[in-house]
Scaffold this motif. Structure first.
Motif, PDB file in Angstrom:
ATOM      1  N   CYS A  21       0.849  -1.202   0.000  1.00 52.76           N
ATOM      2  CA  CYS A  21       0.000   0.000   0.000  1.00 52.76           C
ATOM      3  C   CYS A  21       0.880   1.246   0.000  1.00 52.76           C
ATOM      4  O   CYS A  21       0.669   2.179  -0.783  1.00 52.76           O
ATOM      5  CB  CYS A  21      -0.916   0.028   1.218  1.00 52.76           C
ATOM      6  N   ARG A  26      -1.297   4.041  -1.313  1.00 52.74           N
ATOM      7  CA  ARG A  26      -2.650   3.712  -0.847  1.00 52.74           C
ATOM      8  C   ARG A  26      -2.654   3.556   0.665  1.00 52.74           C
ATOM      9  O   ARG A  26      -1.618   3.401   1.280  1.00 52.74           O
ATOM     10  CB  ARG A  26      -3.133   2.398  -1.490  1.00 52.74           C
ATOM     11  N   LYS A  27      -3.873   3.580   1.239  1.00 54.78           N
ATOM     12  CA  LYS A  27      -3.992   3.402   2.686  1.00 54.78           C
ATOM     13  C   LYS A  27      -4.245   1.926   2.998  1.00 54.78           C
ATOM     14  O   LYS A  27      -5.111   1.326   2.374  1.00 54.78           O
ATOM     15  CB  LYS A  27      -5.155   4.245   3.235  1.00 54.78           C
ATOM     16  N   GLU A  29      -5.860   0.580   5.284  1.00 49.15           N
ATOM     17  CA  GLU A  29      -7.240   0.296   5.692  1.00 49.15           C
ATOM     18  C   GLU A  29      -8.183   0.185   4.481  1.00 49.15           C
ATOM     19  O   GLU A  29      -9.327  -0.234   4.632  1.00 49.15           O
ATOM     20  CB  GLU A  29      -7.754   1.320   6.716  1.00 49.15           C
ATOM     21  N   ASP A  30      -7.698   0.523   3.319  1.00 47.24           N
ATOM     22  CA  ASP A  30      -8.523   0.360   2.116  1.00 47.24           C
ATOM     23  C   ASP A  30      -8.430  -1.046   1.518  1.00 47.24           C
ATOM     24  O   ASP A  30      -9.072  -1.341   0.507  1.00 47.24           O
ATOM     25  CB  ASP A  30      -8.144   1.398   1.057  1.00 47.24           C
ATOM     26  N   VAL A  31      -7.618  -1.878   2.139  1.00 46.87           N
ATOM     27  CA  VAL A  31      -7.491  -3.266   1.660  1.00 46.87           C
ATOM     28  C   VAL A  31      -7.943  -4.216   2.769  1.00 46.87           C
ATOM     29  O   VAL A  31      -7.424  -4.170   3.881  1.00 46.87           O
ATOM     30  CB  VAL A  31      -6.036  -3.596   1.253  1.00 46.87           C
ATOM     31  N   THR A  32      -8.926  -5.049   2.456  1.00 50.34           N
ATOM     32  CA  THR A  32      -9.410  -6.039   3.415  1.00 50.34           C
ATOM     33  C   THR A  32      -8.720  -7.374   3.162  1.00 50.34           C
ATOM     34  O   THR A  32      -8.716  -7.874   2.034  1.00 50.34           O
ATOM     35  CB  THR A  32     -10.933  -6.238   3.264  1.00 50.34           C
ATOM     36  N   GLU A 199     -16.931  -0.386  -5.900  1.00 50.41           N
ATOM     37  CA  GLU A 199     -15.996  -0.079  -4.813  1.00 50.41           C
ATOM     38  C   GLU A 199     -15.089  -1.251  -4.433  1.00 50.41           C
ATOM     39  O   GLU A 199     -14.061  -1.045  -3.809  1.00 50.41           O
ATOM     40  CB  GLU A 199     -16.761   0.420  -3.587  1.00 50.41           C
ATOM     41  N   ASN A 200     -15.469  -2.470  -4.827  1.00 45.97           N
ATOM     42  CA  ASN A 200     -14.647  -3.634  -4.470  1.00 45.97           C
ATOM     43  C   ASN A 200     -13.950  -4.248  -5.675  1.00 45.97           C
ATOM     44  O   ASN A 200     -14.576  -4.508  -6.699  1.00 45.97           O
ATOM     45  CB  ASN A 200     -15.522  -4.717  -3.837  1.00 45.97           C
ATOM     46  N   THR A 218      -8.974  -4.202  -3.451  1.00 46.47           N
ATOM     47  CA  THR A 218      -9.521  -3.763  -2.157  1.00 46.47           C
ATOM     48  C   THR A 218      -9.776  -4.957  -1.237  1.00 46.47           C
ATOM     49  O   THR A 218      -9.959  -4.777  -0.040  1.00 46.47           O
ATOM     50  CB  THR A 218     -10.848  -2.995  -2.323  1.00 46.47           C
TER      51      THR A 218
END
Ligand SMILES: *Cc1c(COP(=O)(O)O)cnc(C)c1O
Length: 234
Positions: A21, A26-27, A29-32, A199-200, A218
């Protein structure tokens, strides 16, 4: 080699996601991180749960249901495997996200069963980006039309796209497939279709999740990297 615990594995995967990230601007927390627990016993899922994991991926309906029954209620269950229409009714009110919708007929069944239970099911459209004969998923060309068709159905909501990239030794080989899925999602977003989001992006597994993150994933689905190799009974 020394055995790593599930806790150590999870931290290592999380660190590598965070690093990927950072590199991509990227952040984290934007990746699960979805822990893919198929074939693994409940004790191992509990261990991952105790390390903070709340997202679990399964590819078989019966196995998902068995684990759903005994695991805590705050888990988000992800159905990531090929789904038969006659089994949809068992999971519509139990899954957080179905990643593997690749036909209008399957979407219609989900819509129908979700309607009976008065729920709305979030799904991803699976795209066979690499055009592998052995894999499920719509073609890149058909993805947009499928999203448009599903968008008209009640009780089902498209939330993005998913792909399973080929098994490769060198993860970089999958980069074009990940960037292609991203591009398709951007194209679909540009259509401004009602009642859907893009979004995913569910892409990346143990062998290639860092490359997937750098291309915009994501959700990454990691099994072996957390729980170790799977043994299949024949
Ligand atoms: C099994 C599976 C995974 C996890 O694979 P690993 O290589 O063990 O990380 C991810 N996605 C899908 C759809 C799977 O079936």
């Amino acid at each position: 080699m020394e055995e790593m615990t599930i806790r150590e594995n999870m931290r290592a995967v999380e660190d590598r996601i965070a690093a990927a990230c950072q590199e991509a601007g990227r952040k984290p927390e934007d990746v699960t991180l979805i822990a893919v627990s198929k074939t693994k016993p409940v004790e191992m899922l509990r261990e991952a749960y105790e390390c903070g994991c709340r997202d679990f991926g399964e590819n078989k309906v019966q196995e998902l249901l068995d684990k759903y029954e005994v695991m805590p209620r705050d888990i988000r269950w992800h159905m990531i495997g090929h789904l038969q229409r006659n089994k949809v009714k068992y999971i519509v009110d139990k899954v957080y996200l179905i990643h593997s919708v690749d036909s209008l007929r399957l979407a219609e069944e989900i819509s129908k069963e979700a309607g009976k239970k008065n729920v709305c099911v979030n799904i991803l459209v699976e795209v066979n980006v690499a055009n592998e004969e052995t894999k499920f998923g719509t073609t890149c060309e058909d993805a947009k039309q499928l999203v448009q068709d599903i968008a008209k159905l009640p009780n089902i909501c498209v939330k993005g796209l998913m792909t399973i990239a080929p098994f490769v030794e060198n993860a970089e080989k999958n980069r074009p497939f990940f960037s292609k899925l991203k591009k398709i999602s951007v194209d679909i977003m540009g259509e401004n279709i009602d009642n859907i989001t893009m979004e995913n992006l569910s892409m990346g597994m143990t062998g290639d999740y860092e490359v997937a993150v750098s291309e915009g994933a994501t959700c990454v689905r990691v099994g072996t990297g957390i729980f170790g190799a799977r043994q299949y009974m024949l």
